[in-house]
Design a protein around this motif. Structure first.
Motif, PDB file in Angstrom:
ATOM      1  N   LEU A  62       3.449   5.892   3.964  1.00  0.00           N
ATOM      2  CA  LEU A  62       3.549   7.327   4.220  1.00  0.00           C
ATOM      3  C   LEU A  62       2.617   7.744   5.349  1.00  0.00           C
ATOM      4  O   LEU A  62       2.922   8.647   6.115  1.00  0.00           O
ATOM      5  CB  LEU A  62       3.219   8.114   2.949  1.00  0.00           C
ATOM      6  N   ASN A  63       1.450   7.077   5.429  1.00  0.00           N
ATOM      7  CA  ASN A  63       0.495   7.369   6.493  1.00  0.00           C
ATOM      8  C   ASN A  63      -0.406   6.164   6.715  1.00  0.00           C
ATOM      9  O   ASN A  63      -0.620   5.360   5.811  1.00  0.00           O
ATOM     10  CB  ASN A  63      -0.344   8.596   6.162  1.00  0.00           C
TER      11      ASN A  63
ATOM     12  N   LEU B  68       5.195   7.889  -7.650  1.00  0.00           N
ATOM     13  CA  LEU B  68       3.845   7.336  -7.652  1.00  0.00           C
ATOM     14  C   LEU B  68       3.386   7.138  -6.213  1.00  0.00           C
ATOM     15  O   LEU B  68       4.134   6.621  -5.384  1.00  0.00           O
ATOM     16  CB  LEU B  68       3.831   6.001  -8.393  1.00  0.00           C
ATOM     17  N   HIS B  69       2.159   7.570  -5.933  1.00  0.00           N
ATOM     18  CA  HIS B  69       1.568   7.417  -4.604  1.00  0.00           C
ATOM     19  C   HIS B  69       0.165   6.857  -4.760  1.00  0.00           C
ATOM     20  O   HIS B  69      -0.486   7.056  -5.783  1.00  0.00           O
ATOM     21  CB  HIS B  69       1.482   8.771  -3.884  1.00  0.00           C
ATOM     22  N   THR B  70      -0.305   6.180  -3.713  1.00  0.00           N
ATOM     23  CA  THR B  70      -1.663   5.650  -3.740  1.00  0.00           C
ATOM     24  C   THR B  70      -2.171   5.467  -2.313  1.00  0.00           C
ATOM     25  O   THR B  70      -1.401   5.501  -1.357  1.00  0.00           O
ATOM     26  CB  THR B  70      -1.723   4.304  -4.509  1.00  0.00           C
ATOM     27  N   HIS B  71      -3.470   5.278  -2.196  1.00  0.00           N
ATOM     28  CA  HIS B  71      -4.106   4.824  -0.959  1.00  0.00           C
ATOM     29  C   HIS B  71      -4.600   3.417  -1.250  1.00  0.00           C
ATOM     30  O   HIS B  71      -5.254   3.200  -2.267  1.00  0.00           O
ATOM     31  CB  HIS B  71      -5.298   5.711  -0.587  1.00  0.00           C
ATOM     32  N   THR B  72      -4.287   2.486  -0.386  1.00  0.00           N
ATOM     33  CA  THR B  72      -4.730   1.119  -0.605  1.00  0.00           C
ATOM     34  C   THR B  72      -5.485   0.623   0.622  1.00  0.00           C
ATOM     35  O   THR B  72      -5.102   0.929   1.756  1.00  0.00           O
ATOM     36  CB  THR B  72      -3.545   0.184  -0.932  1.00  0.00           C
ATOM     37  N   PRO B  73      -6.569  -0.121   0.399  1.00  0.00           N
ATOM     38  CA  PRO B  73      -7.263  -0.722   1.544  1.00  0.00           C
ATOM     39  C   PRO B  73      -6.386  -1.786   2.198  1.00  0.00           C
ATOM     40  O   PRO B  73      -5.534  -2.400   1.543  1.00  0.00           O
ATOM     41  CB  PRO B  73      -8.517  -1.341   0.935  1.00  0.00           C
TER      42      PRO B  73
ATOM     43  N   SER C 205      -1.532   5.008   3.110  1.00  0.00           N
ATOM     44  CA  SER C 205      -1.055   5.892   2.063  1.00  0.00           C
ATOM     45  C   SER C 205       0.363   5.429   1.750  1.00  0.00           C
ATOM     46  O   SER C 205       1.175   5.274   2.660  1.00  0.00           O
ATOM     47  CB  SER C 205      -1.067   7.330   2.572  1.00  0.00           C
ATOM     48  N   LEU C 206       0.652   5.189   0.462  1.00  0.00           N
ATOM     49  CA  LEU C 206       1.910   4.551   0.081  1.00  0.00           C
ATOM     50  C   LEU C 206       2.636   5.278  -1.037  1.00  0.00           C
ATOM     51  O   LEU C 206       2.002   5.857  -1.912  1.00  0.00           O
ATOM     52  CB  LEU C 206       1.648   3.122  -0.422  1.00  0.00           C
ATOM     53  N   ARG C 207       3.967   5.200  -1.011  1.00  0.00           N
ATOM     54  CA  ARG C 207       4.776   5.500  -2.186  1.00  0.00           C
ATOM     55  C   ARG C 207       4.930   4.159  -2.895  1.00  0.00           C
ATOM     56  O   ARG C 207       5.260   3.160  -2.286  1.00  0.00           O
ATOM     57  CB  ARG C 207       6.133   6.056  -1.813  1.00  0.00           C
TER      58      ARG C 207
ATOM     59  N   VAL D  97       2.941  -1.927  12.072  1.00  0.00           N
ATOM     60  CA  VAL D  97       2.797  -1.065  10.896  1.00  0.00           C
ATOM     61  C   VAL D  97       3.242   0.331  11.334  1.00  0.00           C
ATOM     62  O   VAL D  97       2.714   0.875  12.291  1.00  0.00           O
ATOM     63  CB  VAL D  97       1.335  -1.016  10.405  1.00  0.00           C
ATOM     64  N   GLN D  98       4.225   0.878  10.653  1.00  0.00           N
ATOM     65  CA  GLN D  98       4.727   2.219  10.951  1.00  0.00           C
ATOM     66  C   GLN D  98       5.069   2.922   9.649  1.00  0.00           C
ATOM     67  O   GLN D  98       5.248   2.279   8.613  1.00  0.00           O
ATOM     68  CB  GLN D  98       6.007   2.155  11.807  1.00  0.00           C
ATOM     69  N   ARG D  99       5.174   4.240   9.737  1.00  0.00           N
ATOM     70  CA  ARG D  99       5.606   5.006   8.565  1.00  0.00           C
ATOM     71  C   ARG D  99       7.014   4.585   8.161  1.00  0.00           C
ATOM     72  O   ARG D  99       7.821   4.206   8.992  1.00  0.00           O
ATOM     73  CB  ARG D  99       5.573   6.492   8.872  1.00  0.00           C
TER      74      ARG D  99
END
Length: 175
Positions: free
Chosen positions: A47-48, A114-119, A74-76, A27-29
């Motif tokens: 993204l992070n 659009l951005h989000t944080h996902t578990p 953290s995702l686009r 898993v990498q940016r």
């Protein structure tokens, strides 16, 4: 069983075992994943990466070879264009994966990214660095390889089962 259904089942099995994350595919940016939320499936660009640290605080990582220590990404968000991967008629899943039948995605909602944080439990499959092809930045097409995984995981029969699965403590339970 048809070849397509066997591929879907094989992809589903691999999905919950490793999610295609390993030393070779960490898993990498800037890498892409197939993600499921409570009601939708989408592609996410990392993204992070967040790991739970001491004192209930979260720390950011550059990469990880395993999902077990991670908490969130953290995702686009890249959404399928309306009507794609949401119809129940199955016509899209009978296609031959030619250039014309590859799923198309957008990274904008109107003019907004659009951005989000996902578990981590919402991650289905690691697509790698190159998930999209095509010259149009407003209508991105999946690569043939990424489209195979997308179609396998968003097939109506599989999608229905995935939305009902809950992952608690690393074990799979049916809701």
């Amino acid at each position: 069983m048809s070849q397509e259904l066997l591929h879907s089942l094989s992809c589903l099995k691999n999905c919950y075992e490793s999610k295609n994350v390993s030393k070779l595919f960490p898993v990498q940016r800037h890498l892409f994943f197939i993600i499921r939320s409570a009601a939708h499936f989408y592609i996410g660009k990392v993204l992070n990466i967040y790991k739970k640290g001491t004192n209930s605080r979260y720390g950011s990582l550059d990469s990880s070879e395993s999902l077990s220590d991670l908490m969130f990404l953290s995702l686009r968000v890249y959404l399928p264009l309306s009507g794609e991967c949401t119809s129940s008629d199955g016509a899209m899943y009978e296609a031959d994966n030619s250039e014309d039948s590859l799923a198309t995605f957008m990274k904008f909602h109107h003019t907004y990214h659009l951005h989000t944080h996902t578990p981590i439990s919402n991650i289905l499959y690691h697509l790698g660095r190159r998930a999209f092809d095509g010259p149009n930045p407003r209508a991105l097409r999946l690569t043939v390889k990424a489209a195979k995984h997308w179609l396998a995981l968003t097939r109506p029969v599989v999608k229905e089962k995935l939305l009902k699965l809950k992952i608690l403590g690393g074990n799979i339970t049916i809701a």
